[in-house]
Design a protein around this motif. Structure first.
Motif, PDB file in Angstrom:
ATOM      1  N   ARG A 161     -34.109 -11.529  11.847  1.00  0.00           N
ATOM      2  CA  ARG A 161     -34.429 -12.924  12.133  1.00  0.00           C
ATOM      3  C   ARG A 161     -34.407 -13.762  10.869  1.00  0.00           C
ATOM      4  NH1 ARG A 161     -39.805 -11.826  14.986  1.00  0.00           N
ATOM      5  NH2 ARG A 161     -38.743  -9.851  15.195  1.00  0.00           N
ATOM      6  N   GLY A 162     -34.320 -15.067  11.091  1.00  0.00           N
ATOM      7  CA  GLY A 162     -34.352 -16.015   9.990  1.00  0.00           C
ATOM      8  C   GLY A 162     -35.295 -17.150  10.315  1.00  0.00           C
ATOM      9  N   PHE A 163     -36.071 -17.545   9.330  1.00  0.00           N
ATOM     10  CA  PHE A 163     -36.983 -18.671   9.454  1.00  0.00           C
ATOM     11  C   PHE A 163     -36.447 -19.789   8.567  1.00  0.00           C
ATOM     12  CE2 PHE A 163     -39.450 -14.804   9.983  1.00  0.00           C
ATOM     13  CZ  PHE A 163     -40.256 -15.068  11.082  1.00  0.00           C
ATOM     14  N   ARG A 220     -30.870  -0.388   7.297  1.00  0.00           N
ATOM     15  CA  ARG A 220     -31.898  -1.387   6.974  1.00  0.00           C
ATOM     16  C   ARG A 220     -31.723  -2.663   7.785  1.00  0.00           C
ATOM     17  NH1 ARG A 220     -33.177  -2.527   0.808  1.00  0.00           N
ATOM     18  NH2 ARG A 220     -31.931  -4.323   1.377  1.00  0.00           N
ATOM     19  N   LYS A 221     -32.860  -3.250   8.160  1.00  0.00           N
ATOM     20  CA  LYS A 221     -32.902  -4.567   8.801  1.00  0.00           C
ATOM     21  C   LYS A 221     -33.409  -5.568   7.769  1.00  0.00           C
ATOM     22  CE  LYS A 221     -32.513  -4.071  13.454  1.00  0.00           C
ATOM     23  NZ  LYS A 221     -31.745  -4.923  14.324  1.00  0.00           N
ATOM     24  N   VAL A 222     -32.887  -6.801   7.848  1.00  0.00           N
ATOM     25  CA  VAL A 222     -33.290  -7.838   6.905  1.00  0.00           C
ATOM     26  C   VAL A 222     -33.745  -9.086   7.661  1.00  0.00           C
ATOM     27  CG1 VAL A 222     -31.662  -6.975   5.184  1.00  0.00           C
ATOM     28  CG2 VAL A 222     -30.991  -8.895   6.635  1.00  0.00           C
ATOM     29  N   SER A 223     -34.604  -9.853   7.010  1.00  0.00           N
ATOM     30  CA  SER A 223     -35.037 -11.147   7.505  1.00  0.00           C
ATOM     31  C   SER A 223     -34.994 -12.148   6.371  1.00  0.00           C
ATOM     32  CB  SER A 223     -36.457 -11.084   8.078  1.00  0.00           C
ATOM     33  OG  SER A 223     -36.454 -10.387   9.293  1.00  0.00           O
ATOM     34  N   LEU A 224     -34.980 -13.424   6.747  1.00  0.00           N
ATOM     35  CA  LEU A 224     -34.854 -14.500   5.774  1.00  0.00           C
ATOM     36  C   LEU A 224     -35.916 -15.560   6.009  1.00  0.00           C
ATOM     37  CD1 LEU A 224     -31.066 -14.764   6.360  1.00  0.00           C
ATOM     38  CD2 LEU A 224     -32.099 -13.966   4.226  1.00  0.00           C
ATOM     39  N   ALA A 225     -36.354 -16.169   4.917  1.00  0.00           N
ATOM     40  CA  ALA A 225     -37.210 -17.356   4.964  1.00  0.00           C
ATOM     41  C   ALA A 225     -36.531 -18.384   4.066  1.00  0.00           C
ATOM     42  CB  ALA A 225     -38.618 -17.029   4.469  1.00  0.00           C
ATOM     43  N   GLU A 226     -35.854 -19.335   4.687  1.00  0.00           N
ATOM     44  CA  GLU A 226     -35.036 -20.284   3.935  1.00  0.00           C
ATOM     45  C   GLU A 226     -35.645 -21.681   3.957  1.00  0.00           C
ATOM     46  OE1 GLU A 226     -30.663 -19.892   4.298  1.00  0.00           O
ATOM     47  OE2 GLU A 226     -31.141 -18.577   5.999  1.00  0.00           O
ATOM     48  N   SER A 227     -35.588 -22.332   2.813  1.00  0.00           N
ATOM     49  CA  SER A 227     -35.976 -23.730   2.736  1.00  0.00           C
ATOM     50  C   SER A 227     -34.765 -24.547   2.314  1.00  0.00           C
ATOM     51  CB  SER A 227     -37.159 -23.921   1.780  1.00  0.00           C
ATOM     52  OG  SER A 227     -37.609 -25.253   1.829  1.00  0.00           O
ATOM     53  N   VAL A 278     -27.884 -18.813   4.572  1.00  0.00           N
ATOM     54  CA  VAL A 278     -27.810 -17.369   4.355  1.00  0.00           C
ATOM     55  C   VAL A 278     -27.682 -16.662   5.706  1.00  0.00           C
ATOM     56  CG1 VAL A 278     -28.891 -15.354   3.297  1.00  0.00           C
ATOM     57  CG2 VAL A 278     -29.148 -17.612   2.228  1.00  0.00           C
ATOM     58  N   ALA A 279     -28.482 -17.080   6.670  1.00  0.00           N
ATOM     59  CA  ALA A 279     -28.377 -16.505   8.020  1.00  0.00           C
ATOM     60  C   ALA A 279     -27.004 -16.797   8.621  1.00  0.00           C
ATOM     61  CB  ALA A 279     -29.488 -17.047   8.915  1.00  0.00           C
ATOM     62  N   ALA A 280     -26.507 -18.005   8.407  1.00  0.00           N
ATOM     63  CA  ALA A 280     -25.183 -18.363   8.924  1.00  0.00           C
ATOM     64  C   ALA A 280     -24.108 -17.475   8.313  1.00  0.00           C
ATOM     65  CB  ALA A 280     -24.877 -19.829   8.645  1.00  0.00           C
ATOM     66  N   ALA A 281     -24.238 -17.201   7.020  1.00  0.00           N
ATOM     67  CA  ALA A 281     -23.258 -16.338   6.353  1.00  0.00           C
ATOM     68  C   ALA A 281     -23.279 -14.943   6.952  1.00  0.00           C
ATOM     69  CB  ALA A 281     -23.531 -16.289   4.851  1.00  0.00           C
ATOM     70  N   LEU A 282     -24.459 -14.397   7.170  1.00  0.00           N
ATOM     71  CA  LEU A 282     -24.555 -13.053   7.734  1.00  0.00           C
ATOM     72  C   LEU A 282     -23.987 -13.002   9.143  1.00  0.00           C
ATOM     73  CD1 LEU A 282     -28.063 -11.956   6.424  1.00  0.00           C
ATOM     74  CD2 LEU A 282     -25.814 -11.226   5.586  1.00  0.00           C
ATOM     75  N   THR A 283     -24.250 -14.035   9.930  1.00  0.00           N
ATOM     76  CA  THR A 283     -23.779 -14.006  11.314  1.00  0.00           C
ATOM     77  C   THR A 283     -22.289 -14.300  11.440  1.00  0.00           C
ATOM     78  OG1 THR A 283     -24.473 -16.308  11.694  1.00  0.00           O
ATOM     79  CG2 THR A 283     -26.043 -14.563  12.266  1.00  0.00           C
ATOM     80  N   GLU A 284     -21.623 -14.614  10.344  1.00  0.00           N
ATOM     81  CA  GLU A 284     -20.158 -14.715  10.336  1.00  0.00           C
ATOM     82  C   GLU A 284     -19.523 -13.330  10.468  1.00  0.00           C
ATOM     83  OE1 GLU A 284     -17.661 -17.211   9.759  1.00  0.00           O
ATOM     84  OE2 GLU A 284     -19.259 -18.561  10.354  1.00  0.00           O
ATOM     85  N   ILE A 285     -20.305 -12.296  10.171  1.00  0.00           N
ATOM     86  CA  ILE A 285     -19.784 -10.933  10.088  1.00  0.00           C
ATOM     87  C   ILE A 285     -20.061 -10.182  11.387  1.00  0.00           C
ATOM     88  CG2 ILE A 285     -19.815  -8.797   8.744  1.00  0.00           C
ATOM     89  CD1 ILE A 285     -18.967 -11.473   7.221  1.00  0.00           C
TER      90      ILE A 285
END
Length: 164
Positions: free
Chosen positions: A54-56, A25-32, A38-45
C-alpha cells in the motif's frame, strides 16, 4: 504509450519489483512531496501487486497525523520536512501495513516554500523495516530547483531505498 514516467524511474522501479519479489518482501510507502509518484512507478511494472502492499499520500500535516500517526508535537517542533517526521511516517506506514519495509518521503519541491534552513530541494527520506528497530533516515539537498526535478530525484532516491 508505454509509460508517462521517465525511463530511469521505470527501470529502477522494475528492479525494485523484481528484487523484492525474489526476496519475498512486501513494501509500503508514505509519500508527501512526491504525491504518489513512487507508488505510480511501482505499479507501472507487471507483477507489482506481489510486492507493493500500500501507499499513503499524506501531503498535509493533518494527513500525516491521521493516516500515519505522526504526533503533532513532532511536526510542531521539527517540521514536516525533518528526520523525526519522516521516520514517524515510515514507522506509521509499517505499522498500518503487512509490509516488511516502508519508505517515507517529505520535502520542499518548490518553487516556493523554502527557507534558509530548509531551501527548495530539501528532501528527507526514512526507511523502517519490520526486522529492525534502528531508524534509517537521510536528508538530501538536490541542486535541481524545478518542482519536477526535485520530485524526479526524490522518486529515484526512494526507489533505491526499497531495494533489498
Amino acid at each position: 504509450m508505454d509509460s508517462l514516467l521517465p525511463q530511469d524511474i521505470v527501470d529502477l522501479a522494475r528492479r525494485v519489483v523484481e528484487e523484492n519479489m525474489a526476496a519475498g518482501r512486501k513494501v509500503s510507502l508514505a509519500e508527501s512531496c512526491t504525491g504518489g509518484l513512487v507508488a505510480a512507478a511501482l505499479t507501472e511494472i507487471s507483477g507489482s501487486s506481489s510486492v507493493l502492499d500500500r501507499g499513503f499520500v499524506t501531503y498535509s500535516n493533518e494527513a500525516k497525523q491521521a493516516e500515519l500517526g505522526v504526533a503533532s508535537d513532532i511536526i510542531e517542533t521539527f517540521g514536516a520536512v525533518s528526520v523525526a517526521c519522516v521516520y514517524a511516517m515510515a514507522k506509521g506506514a509499517l505499522e498500518r501495513s503487512d509490509s516488511d519495509v516502508a519508505v517515507a518521503i517529505s520535502g520542499i519541491a518548490g518553487p516556493d516554500g523554502g527557507t534558509e534552513q530548509k531551501p527548495v530541494g530539501t528532501v528527507v527520506f526514512a526507511r523502517a523495516r519490520r526486522d529492525s528497530d534502528e531508524p534509517e533516515a537521510e536528508l538530501k539537498r538536490f541542486d535541481e530547483h524545478s518542482r519536477a526535478g526535485v520530485r524526479h530525484q526524490a522518486t529515484l532516491c526512494a526507489l533505491e531505498l526499497l531495494l533489498p
